[in-house]
Write a protein that holds these residues in place. Structure first.
Motif, mmCIF file in Angstrom:
data_model
loop_
_atom_site.group_PDB
_atom_site.id
_atom_site.type_symbol
_atom_site.label_atom_id
_atom_site.label_comp_id
_atom_site.label_asym_id
_atom_site.label_seq_id
_atom_site.Cartn_x
_atom_site.Cartn_y
_atom_site.Cartn_z
ATOM 1 N N ASN A 173 0.804 -1.221 0.000
ATOM 2 C CA ASN A 173 0.000 0.000 0.000
ATOM 3 C C ASN A 173 0.841 1.277 0.000
ATOM 4 O OD1 ASN A 173 -2.401 1.799 0.862
ATOM 5 N ND2 ASN A 173 -0.954 1.991 2.578
ATOM 6 N N TYR A 186 3.677 9.468 -11.424
ATOM 7 C CA TYR A 186 2.682 8.720 -10.639
ATOM 8 C C TYR A 186 1.939 7.733 -11.531
ATOM 9 C CZ TYR A 186 -0.987 7.609 -7.323
ATOM 10 O OH TYR A 186 -1.842 6.933 -6.482
ATOM 11 N N VAL A 203 -9.280 9.010 -2.516
ATOM 12 C CA VAL A 203 -9.581 8.569 -1.156
ATOM 13 C C VAL A 203 -9.166 9.671 -0.184
ATOM 14 C CG1 VAL A 203 -9.228 6.701 0.517
ATOM 15 C CG2 VAL A 203 -9.029 6.211 -1.927
ATOM 16 N N THR A 236 -7.370 10.885 2.528
ATOM 17 C CA THR A 236 -6.215 10.518 3.369
ATOM 18 C C THR A 236 -5.234 11.695 3.372
ATOM 19 O OG1 THR A 236 -4.909 9.680 1.518
ATOM 20 C CG2 THR A 236 -6.381 8.097 2.575
HETATM 21 N N1 LIG Z 1 -5.603 8.849 -1.583
HETATM 22 C C1 LIG Z 1 -5.957 8.593 -2.832
HETATM 23 O O1 LIG Z 1 -6.772 9.317 -3.437
HETATM 24 C C2 LIG Z 1 -5.430 7.372 -3.540
HETATM 25 C C3 LIG Z 1 -6.043 6.965 -4.735
HETATM 26 C C4 LIG Z 1 -5.562 5.841 -5.399
HETATM 27 C C5 LIG Z 1 -4.498 5.124 -4.866
HETATM 28 N N2 LIG Z 1 -3.910 5.554 -3.708
HETATM 29 C C6 LIG Z 1 -2.757 4.795 -3.205
HETATM 30 O O2 LIG Z 1 -3.007 4.385 -1.888
HETATM 31 C C7 LIG Z 1 -1.775 4.178 -1.219
HETATM 32 C C8 LIG Z 1 -1.851 4.765 0.183
HETATM 33 O O3 LIG Z 1 -2.029 6.148 0.098
HETATM 34 P P1 LIG Z 1 -2.967 6.966 1.093
HETATM 35 O O4 LIG Z 1 -3.996 7.604 0.257
HETATM 36 O O5 LIG Z 1 -3.372 6.149 2.235
HETATM 37 O O6 LIG Z 1 -1.954 8.135 1.512
HETATM 38 P P2 LIG Z 1 -1.171 8.446 2.864
HETATM 39 O O7 LIG Z 1 -2.130 8.610 3.982
HETATM 40 O O8 LIG Z 1 -0.272 9.570 2.526
HETATM 41 O O9 LIG Z 1 -0.329 7.115 3.126
HETATM 42 C C9 LIG Z 1 0.887 6.831 2.489
HETATM 43 C C10 LIG Z 1 1.620 5.804 3.333
HETATM 44 O O10 LIG Z 1 2.844 5.462 2.668
HETATM 45 C C11 LIG Z 1 3.890 5.501 3.639
HETATM 46 N N3 LIG Z 1 5.187 5.830 3.050
HETATM 47 C C12 LIG Z 1 5.518 6.944 2.341
HETATM 48 N N4 LIG Z 1 6.824 6.919 2.025
HETATM 49 C C13 LIG Z 1 7.320 5.767 2.555
HETATM 50 C C14 LIG Z 1 8.609 5.185 2.574
HETATM 51 N N5 LIG Z 1 9.664 5.775 1.985
HETATM 52 N N6 LIG Z 1 8.774 4.000 3.210
HETATM 53 C C15 LIG Z 1 7.724 3.396 3.824
HETATM 54 N N7 LIG Z 1 6.475 3.896 3.831
HETATM 55 C C16 LIG Z 1 6.287 5.070 3.209
HETATM 56 C C17 LIG Z 1 3.463 6.602 4.599
HETATM 57 O O11 LIG Z 1 4.071 6.414 5.876
HETATM 58 P P3 LIG Z 1 5.362 7.202 6.422
HETATM 59 O O12 LIG Z 1 5.276 8.615 5.938
HETATM 60 O O13 LIG Z 1 5.201 7.051 7.900
HETATM 61 O O14 LIG Z 1 6.536 6.463 5.897
HETATM 62 C C18 LIG Z 1 1.974 6.336 4.707
HETATM 63 O O15 LIG Z 1 1.721 5.352 5.678
HETATM 64 C C19 LIG Z 1 -0.693 4.784 -2.122
HETATM 65 O O16 LIG Z 1 -0.031 3.740 -2.799
HETATM 66 C C20 LIG Z 1 -1.491 5.615 -3.109
HETATM 67 O O17 LIG Z 1 -0.847 5.737 -4.354
HETATM 68 C C21 LIG Z 1 -4.351 6.649 -3.033
#
Ligand SMILES: NC(=O)c1ccc[n+]([C@@H]2O[C@H](COP(=O)([O-])OP(=O)(O)OC[C@H]3O[C@@H](n4cnc5c(N)ncnc54)[C@H](OP(=O)(O)O)[C@@H]3O)[C@@H](O)[C@H]2O)c1
Length: 267
Positions: free
Chosen positions: A89, A154, A187, A189
């Motif tokens: 994720n 991205y 989403v 977040t």
């Molecule tokens: N939000 C959306 O609209 C959306 C839509 C489609 C897909 N997604 C995908 O969903 C996934 C999760 O995103 P989210 O929306 O939940 O955003 P988020 O709240 O920003 O979460 C991102 C997570 O990735 C971790 N991360 C970032 N850099 C990292 C690193 N170098 N090593 C380990 N962990 C790392 C962050 O933790 P730390 O900063 O503590 O490391 C955090 O837990 C992503 O792959 C994103 O592309 C999101």
């Protein structure tokens, strides 16, 4: 359809979709290994899980580093036992002209969004194959299918993840190991805030679904494995969109902020 191992690894578990998924899997009785960089935030999620009588352990790691990926999987397996579920994720976004993106930032995104899920999958798969059971869930994006200007890295990394996930699913179809792709829409977040911090002004404020909805979809696909799950369901339509929307995007005026960035990128 989860195998005998009740151990799940969730990357990016310190916030958003990862934290919600970790809570959901723990509520379903899995022991959850929480992986991300921010140890304090992982500890908060672990405390919430423990408060609900679930079991979780915290593994701070920077997943952009190959050695850290190897170490974290080795430690989790040694502490908790064989890994039955991997939720890939962790990921981040960037909005801006590719020509103005410093290579270290582009490389960091390739490492986190593309190399890390593939490497982690490669690390857990041999054991899953030996056990004849296991499930890898890749958190993908509708952005993999419509290639908007400003999102080149991205969309590229998420397209790679989608293609890889689909092909590996087909390779493993008869091995008892499942690989699923969740194609997510926008989403609610920290994703957009952390993206804004490293990007130029993002032109639109999307309509977002709660992270818990994605977490529920992860839980459901573990019960009933499928190659692709779209959250929300309308994400099913995006795969064909590039075919005709692409022609419009080819002609659409460029976001003025991207244009300005391109001008600034000239020597
Ligand atoms: N939000 C959306 O609209 C959306 C839509 C489609 C897909 N997604 C995908 O969903 C996934 C999760 O995103 P989210 O929306 O939940 O955003 P988020 O709240 O920003 O979460 C991102 C997570 O990735 C971790 N991360 C970032 N850099 C990292 C690193 N170098 N090593 C380990 N962990 C790392 C962050 O933790 P730390 O900063 O503590 O490391 C955090 O837990 C992503 O792959 C994103 O592309 C999101």
């Amino acid at each position: 359809m989860i195998g005998t191992s009740r151990v799940a690894v969730v990357t990016g578990a310190s916030s958003g979709i990862g934290a919600a998924t970790a809570l959901r899997l723990a509520r379903g009785g899995l022991t959850v290994a929480l992986v991300a960089r921010r140890a304090d935030r992982l500890a908060d999620v672990a405390a919430q899980i423990a408060g609900g009588a679930g079991t979780a352990a915290v593994y701070p790691a920077d997943l952009t580093e190959a050695a850290a990926r190897e170490q974290v999987i080795t430690r989790i397996a040694a502490d908790l036992g064989p890994i039955g579920v991997l939720v890939n994720n962790a990921g981040h976004g960037y909005y801006g002209a590719f020509a103005a993106m410093p290579w270290p930032a582009a490389q960091n995104m390739i490492e986190l969004n593309a190399a890390a899920p593939v490497h982690l999958s490669g690390l857990v798969l041999p054991h899953m194959l030996t056990a004849g059971a296991g499930h890898i869930v890749n958190i993908g994006s509708g952005g993999a299918h419509v290639h908007f200007p400003g999102l080149a890295m991205y969309t590229g990394t998420k397209a790679f993840l989608a293609a890889h996930s689909t092909a590996v699913h087909r390779e493993l179809r008869r091995a008892g190991v499942h690989v699923s792709l969740l194609r997510c829409g926008d989403v609610s977040t920290e994703f957009f805030d952390s993206m804004a911090a490293r990007s130029i002004r993002i032109p639109r404020e999307p309509r977002k679904i709660p992270a818990e909805r994605v977490a529920e979809a992860v839980w459901r696909v573990l019960q009933r494995p499928r190659r692709l799950v779209c959250v929300p369901g309308s994400m099913r339509l995006v795969a064909g969109l590039e075919q005709w929307l692409g022609r419009l995007l080819d002609r659409a005026p460029l976001d003025p902020n991207l244009r300005a960035q391109l001008t600034g990128a000239r020597p």
